[in-house]
Design a protein around this motif. Structure first.
Motif, PDB file in Angstrom:
ATOM      1  N   ASN A 120      85.877  21.445 -77.928  1.00  0.00           N
ATOM      2  CA  ASN A 120      85.938  22.902 -78.017  1.00  0.00           C
ATOM      3  C   ASN A 120      84.575  23.584 -78.163  1.00  0.00           C
ATOM      4  OD1 ASN A 120      88.166  24.737 -77.833  1.00  0.00           O
ATOM      5  ND2 ASN A 120      87.649  25.437 -79.880  1.00  0.00           N
ATOM      6  N   PRO A 121      83.634  23.095 -79.008  1.00  0.00           N
ATOM      7  CA  PRO A 121      82.347  23.792 -79.140  1.00  0.00           C
ATOM      8  C   PRO A 121      81.489  23.777 -77.878  1.00  0.00           C
ATOM      9  CG  PRO A 121      82.711  22.335 -81.017  1.00  0.00           C
ATOM     10  CD  PRO A 121      83.775  22.027 -80.003  1.00  0.00           C
ATOM     11  N   LYS A 122      81.820  22.943 -76.889  1.00  0.00           N
ATOM     12  CA  LYS A 122      81.020  22.814 -75.672  1.00  0.00           C
ATOM     13  C   LYS A 122      81.571  23.608 -74.495  1.00  0.00           C
ATOM     14  CE  LYS A 122      78.117  19.817 -77.351  1.00  0.00           C
ATOM     15  NZ  LYS A 122      76.716  20.129 -77.486  1.00  0.00           N
ATOM     16  N   VAL A 123      82.642  24.366 -74.680  1.00  0.00           N
ATOM     17  CA  VAL A 123      83.223  25.134 -73.574  1.00  0.00           C
ATOM     18  C   VAL A 123      83.300  26.613 -73.921  1.00  0.00           C
ATOM     19  CG1 VAL A 123      84.596  23.191 -72.720  1.00  0.00           C
ATOM     20  CG2 VAL A 123      85.622  24.797 -74.293  1.00  0.00           C
TER      21      VAL A 123
ATOM     22  N   PRO B  60      89.526  29.143 -65.916  1.00  0.00           N
ATOM     23  CA  PRO B  60      88.108  29.031 -65.587  1.00  0.00           C
ATOM     24  C   PRO B  60      87.286  28.822 -66.859  1.00  0.00           C
ATOM     25  CG  PRO B  60      89.034  31.059 -64.675  1.00  0.00           C
ATOM     26  CD  PRO B  60      90.064  30.458 -65.563  1.00  0.00           C
ATOM     27  N   MET B  61      86.416  27.826 -66.858  1.00  0.00           N
ATOM     28  CA  MET B  61      85.610  27.477 -68.019  1.00  0.00           C
ATOM     29  C   MET B  61      84.184  27.184 -67.604  1.00  0.00           C
ATOM     30  SD  MET B  61      87.291  27.042 -70.920  1.00  0.00           S
ATOM     31  CE  MET B  61      88.743  26.420 -71.702  1.00  0.00           C
ATOM     32  N   THR B  62      83.272  27.288 -68.563  1.00  0.00           N
ATOM     33  CA  THR B  62      81.904  26.811 -68.423  1.00  0.00           C
ATOM     34  C   THR B  62      81.710  25.724 -69.463  1.00  0.00           C
ATOM     35  OG1 THR B  62      81.105  28.950 -67.641  1.00  0.00           O
ATOM     36  CG2 THR B  62      79.463  27.443 -68.534  1.00  0.00           C
ATOM     37  N   VAL B  63      81.218  24.556 -69.035  1.00  0.00           N
ATOM     38  CA  VAL B  63      81.003  23.426 -69.937  1.00  0.00           C
ATOM     39  C   VAL B  63      79.496  23.207 -70.087  1.00  0.00           C
ATOM     40  CG1 VAL B  63      81.420  20.966 -70.327  1.00  0.00           C
ATOM     41  CG2 VAL B  63      83.152  22.350 -69.177  1.00  0.00           C
TER      42      VAL B  63
END
Length: 72
Positions: free
Chosen positions: A50-53, A10-13
Motif C-alpha cells: 500500500n505505501p508504494k502505490v 489506474p495506479m502509479t507504483v
C-alpha cells in the motif's frame, strides 16, 4: 483474502510506473494491502504494498498527479 478488481484501477507504483491494479490481497490488520498491478509500459505484474502505490491523476475528480517519495 484475494479480491479481483473489476474494473481495474489506474495506479502509479513507486519505481515501476503507471499501470492498472487487477487485484488486491489483504493479509489482515497487521499488514499492508498488497496491490497486484500490471505495469502499462512493460506488461510486468508486480505485487506492491500500500505505501508504494497511488491513484493516478483524474481531472474530473480534481486529483493531481501523485507524488511518490523515493527512498534514499
Amino acid at each position: 483474502m484475494f479480491t479481483q478488481l473489476n474494473p481495474p484501477i489506474p495506479m502509479t507504483v513507486t519505481d515501476k510506473g503507471d499501470g492498472f491494479a487487477i487485484g488486491v490481497i489483504d493479509y489482515g490488520q497487521e499488514h499492508n494491502l498488497i496491490w497486484v498491478t500490471m505495469i502499462t509500459a512493460t506488461g510486468e505484474i508486480w505485487c506492491a504494498p500500500n505505501p508504494k502505490v497511488r491513484g493516478q491523476s483524474n481531472w474530473t475528480m480534481g486529483r493531481a498527479r501523485p507524488k511518490l517519495e523515493t527512498p534514499h
